[in-house]
Design a protein around this motif. Structure first.
Motif, PDB file in Angstrom:
ATOM      1  N   SER A 261       0.832  -1.202   0.000  1.00 39.25           N
ATOM      2  CA  SER A 261       0.000   0.000   0.000  1.00 39.25           C
ATOM      3  C   SER A 261       0.868   1.255   0.000  1.00 39.25           C
ATOM      4  CB  SER A 261      -0.913   0.011   1.231  1.00 39.25           C
ATOM      5  OG  SER A 261      -1.625   1.226   1.308  1.00 39.25           O
ATOM      6  N   SER A 266       1.250   2.477   6.245  1.00 34.92           N
ATOM      7  CA  SER A 266       0.367   1.309   6.139  1.00 34.92           C
ATOM      8  C   SER A 266       1.179   0.039   5.893  1.00 34.92           C
ATOM      9  CB  SER A 266      -0.626   1.495   4.993  1.00 34.92           C
ATOM     10  OG  SER A 266      -1.394   0.318   4.800  1.00 34.92           O
ATOM     11  N   ASP A 268      -0.598  -2.691   4.929  1.00 39.33           N
ATOM     12  CA  ASP A 268      -1.524  -3.462   4.103  1.00 39.33           C
ATOM     13  C   ASP A 268      -1.076  -3.461   2.644  1.00 39.33           C
ATOM     14  OD1 ASP A 268      -3.159  -4.097   6.264  1.00 39.33           O
ATOM     15  OD2 ASP A 268      -4.324  -2.255   6.054  1.00 39.33           O
ATOM     16  N   GLU A 270      -2.527  -3.388  -1.711  1.00 41.10           N
ATOM     17  CA  GLU A 270      -3.536  -2.851  -2.616  1.00 41.10           C
ATOM     18  C   GLU A 270      -3.332  -3.463  -3.992  1.00 41.10           C
ATOM     19  OE1 GLU A 270      -2.842   1.359  -2.799  1.00 41.10           O
ATOM     20  OE2 GLU A 270      -0.967   1.154  -3.909  1.00 41.10           O
ATOM     21  N   THR A 287      -7.691  -1.715  -0.281  1.00 41.01           N
ATOM     22  CA  THR A 287      -7.104  -2.319   0.915  1.00 41.01           C
ATOM     23  C   THR A 287      -7.226  -3.832   0.896  1.00 41.01           C
ATOM     24  OG1 THR A 287      -7.685  -0.375   2.245  1.00 41.01           O
ATOM     25  CG2 THR A 287      -7.133  -2.386   3.436  1.00 41.01           C
ATOM     26  N   THR A 289      -5.963  -6.617   3.639  1.00 42.47           N
ATOM     27  CA  THR A 289      -5.387  -6.710   4.974  1.00 42.47           C
ATOM     28  C   THR A 289      -4.084  -7.508   4.951  1.00 42.47           C
ATOM     29  OG1 THR A 289      -7.615  -6.667   5.912  1.00 42.47           O
ATOM     30  CG2 THR A 289      -5.837  -7.377   7.374  1.00 42.47           C
TER      31      THR A 289
END
Length: 299
Positions: A261, A266, A268, A270, A287, A289
């Motif tokens: 991301s 972040s 996470d 993408e 997003t 996780t």
């Protein structure tokens, strides 16, 4: 009067700079064909991230299925009526028309990855480790037999649309102690292997006119993606902090890239979509996780 004209001119330039800095290379997602399938990316869609998510870019909508199962590495068949996925040590197949889930194959450990239908055959392929080395296996759905197709590969692989050729990566140590990476091609019918160029983790486009792969000589070997046109050797390059899975769109005009991301601090992931010929890109799935970046397919 000239004083006010000068102020207005400066203001106009300032506004142009602001507008220019805030412009995005946005794509019209309504033009994106097909659908993506992936493990449920966020718990807000499904508790505990169970199930598989079908994402339709043109509609920007999710459909969740198999919401009582932990599944990863999903891939669709060409008709898009069946999906393969991994469930720990098992490879399962879900028939989306008949709503049936069947176990096709059970491996001795949980190193199964890169599951794929073999084009033009009633067989599947996958990677798994044996004595610390990753191999490509073939499994016949009718006979239940499996065999090693290629030994000691590095990264993912990809089938040609006629099922005769496999692209894959190899890694070896050079004389200076550093690793060398190469994209290789194996002809199933002839049993012949050929080294094509430096790189690894190759993916054919659907029309087999392009190959996407990770650049081998980058300081961080996971942060540069290259798309090469096979007939001309013309290349397009995309850079990111970390790149994971990537798949061409059904019409081969775009490529979807799962990456780290870009949001500040972040952890996470993408998925962005890249129009590699115009260099435009946009966020497709904002997003995923951390810990659930388990691959995806686009058909």
């Amino acid at each position: 009067m000239s004083k006010y004209v000068g102020v207005l001119s400066c203001l106009s330039i300032f506004l142009l700079i602001i507008v220019g800095c805030n412009q995005k290379d946005e794509l019209l997602k309504e033009n994106l064909t097909g659908e993506l399938i992936l493990s449920t990316p966020v718990s807000s869609l499904q508790k505990d991230n169970k199930g598989l998510a079908i994402f339709k870019p043109s509609l920007k909508k999710y459909e969740i299925m198999l919401n009582d199962q932990y599944l990863s590495s999903p891939t669709l068949n060409r008709k898009k009526d069946k999906v393969l996925a991994r469930s720990t040590t098992k490879i399962v197949e879900y028939d989306m028309k008949n709503k049936t889930l069947n176990v096709l194959y059970i491996h001795k450990d949980n190193t199964i990855d890169n599951i794929s239908y073999i084009p033009t055959q009633d067989s599947i392929s996958f990677t798994a480790y044996e004595n610390g080395r990753e191999n490509i296996y073939g499994f016949n759905k009718n006979s239940g037999s499996n065999n090693i197709l290629i030994k000691d590969i590095y990264g993912s692989y990809s089938w040609s649309k006629d099922g005769r050729l496999i692209l894959f990566g190899r890694r070896s140590k050079a004389e200076n102690g550093k690793y060398k990476y190469s994209v290789n091609m194996y002809n199933i019918n002839m049993g012949k292997e050929e080294t094509l160029f430096e790189g690894y983790a190759p993916q054919y486009s659907n029309n087999n006119q392009y190959i996407a792969y990770k650049e081998a000589n980058a300081s961080n070997i996971d942060n540069i993606l290259v798309i090469r046109e096979i007939t001309t050797a013309k290349e397009w390059i995309y850079k990111s902090n970390a790149i994971y899975t990537y798949r061409f769109s059904p019409d081969d005009n775009y490529i979807a890239i799962e990456q780290q991301s870009r949001k500040f601090a972040s952890k996470d992931y993408e998925i962005i979509v890249w129009d590699f010929k115009s260099s435009k890109k946009d966020v497709l799935i904002e997003t995923i996780t951390r810990g659930y970046n388990t691959g995806f397919d686009w058909k």
